[in-house]
Design a protein around this motif. Sequence first.
Motif, PDB file in Angstrom:
ATOM      1  N   GLU A 125      37.879 -24.456  27.085  1.00 46.83           N
ATOM      2  CA  GLU A 125      37.310 -24.863  28.373  1.00 46.83           C
ATOM      3  C   GLU A 125      35.878 -24.358  28.520  1.00 46.83           C
ATOM      4  O   GLU A 125      34.995 -25.100  28.962  1.00 46.83           O
ATOM      5  CB  GLU A 125      38.175 -24.347  29.524  1.00 46.83           C
ATOM      6  CG  GLU A 125      37.724 -24.842  30.869  1.00 46.83           C
ATOM      7  CD  GLU A 125      38.638 -24.399  32.010  1.00 46.83           C
ATOM      8  OE1 GLU A 125      38.193 -24.488  33.167  1.00 46.83           O
ATOM      9  OE2 GLU A 125      39.766 -23.980  31.744  1.00 46.83           O
ATOM     10  N   LEU A 178      32.537 -26.762  28.874  1.00 45.54           N
ATOM     11  CA  LEU A 178      31.566 -26.654  29.971  1.00 45.54           C
ATOM     12  C   LEU A 178      30.168 -26.363  29.440  1.00 45.54           C
ATOM     13  O   LEU A 178      29.191 -26.939  29.921  1.00 45.54           O
ATOM     14  CB  LEU A 178      31.999 -25.574  30.963  1.00 45.54           C
ATOM     15  CG  LEU A 178      33.245 -25.882  31.782  1.00 45.54           C
ATOM     16  CD1 LEU A 178      33.653 -24.667  32.614  1.00 45.54           C
ATOM     17  CD2 LEU A 178      33.033 -27.091  32.666  1.00 45.54           C
ATOM     18  N   ASP A 233      26.984 -28.816  29.842  1.00 46.85           N
ATOM     19  CA  ASP A 233      25.731 -28.333  30.436  1.00 46.85           C
ATOM     20  C   ASP A 233      24.546 -28.587  29.504  1.00 46.85           C
ATOM     21  O   ASP A 233      23.470 -28.984  29.946  1.00 46.85           O
ATOM     22  CB  ASP A 233      25.816 -26.845  30.764  1.00 46.85           C
ATOM     23  CG  ASP A 233      26.715 -26.544  31.952  1.00 46.85           C
ATOM     24  OD1 ASP A 233      27.056 -27.485  32.711  1.00 46.85           O
ATOM     25  OD2 ASP A 233      27.096 -25.363  32.115  1.00 46.85           O
ATOM     26  N   THR A 275      33.211 -33.608  30.897  1.00 47.13           N
ATOM     27  CA  THR A 275      33.479 -33.120  32.261  1.00 47.13           C
ATOM     28  C   THR A 275      33.365 -34.294  33.238  1.00 47.13           C
ATOM     29  O   THR A 275      32.370 -34.413  33.958  1.00 47.13           O
ATOM     30  CB  THR A 275      32.491 -31.995  32.646  1.00 47.13           C
ATOM     31  OG1 THR A 275      31.158 -32.471  32.439  1.00 47.13           O
ATOM     32  CG2 THR A 275      32.727 -30.725  31.860  1.00 47.13           C
ATOM     33  N   LYS A 299      32.401 -33.951  37.193  1.00 44.97           N
ATOM     34  CA  LYS A 299      31.148 -33.306  37.595  1.00 44.97           C
ATOM     35  C   LYS A 299      30.280 -34.329  38.338  1.00 44.97           C
ATOM     36  O   LYS A 299      29.646 -35.190  37.737  1.00 44.97           O
ATOM     37  CB  LYS A 299      30.429 -32.753  36.369  1.00 44.97           C
ATOM     38  CG  LYS A 299      29.318 -31.799  36.683  1.00 44.97           C
ATOM     39  CD  LYS A 299      28.829 -31.124  35.418  1.00 44.97           C
ATOM     40  CE  LYS A 299      27.755 -30.111  35.719  1.00 44.97           C
ATOM     41  NZ  LYS A 299      27.276 -29.465  34.497  1.00 44.97           N
TER      42      LYS A 299
END
Length: 163
Positions: A38, A42, A46, A75, A78
């Motif tokens: 996870e 992320l 990013d 993601t 988001k």
Amino acid sequence: MSLISFGLKKSRSKKTVASPLSAFAEPEHDEPAPALSEAQTLSESDRLQNEGNSAADGENFSTALHLWNQAISLTPLKAQLHEQKAQVFLQLGHFWNAVQCATRATELDATWADAFLTLGRSQLGLGEPELALKSMDTALQLQVLVLQRKQHPDATTKRIKVV
């Protein structure tokens, strides 16, 4: 009888534009990617988002959309990624795609004023001033709540109905 040519003039702008539909296409994979934790997911999302931001700042919109699509595949919830895509579509004049992306951003974060503002701008570009006004009004109400919370962090604020 003479033939009429309906060619497009080449733009003098250095903006790179992909087909509007390509922004919604699934990323191509040559081989399956290894499973990420996870935190790694992320972090990679990013990184892709930041690279997309740099590409958009340099008006390389095709690359930005491609990178943000990759980030969304990691993601999908988001909201910021969807809102950023909407802004690029606005820049390109692809208002229907902008409305779709901005709507998704507001669905993912119904308390984010910027997403509703982008949705309103997209709706206005699409020729829907009444919808745009409602979205922009929601953005204003949400921004007022944010300012109230900053001024009075311990106070409870009323909930607004998001249209």
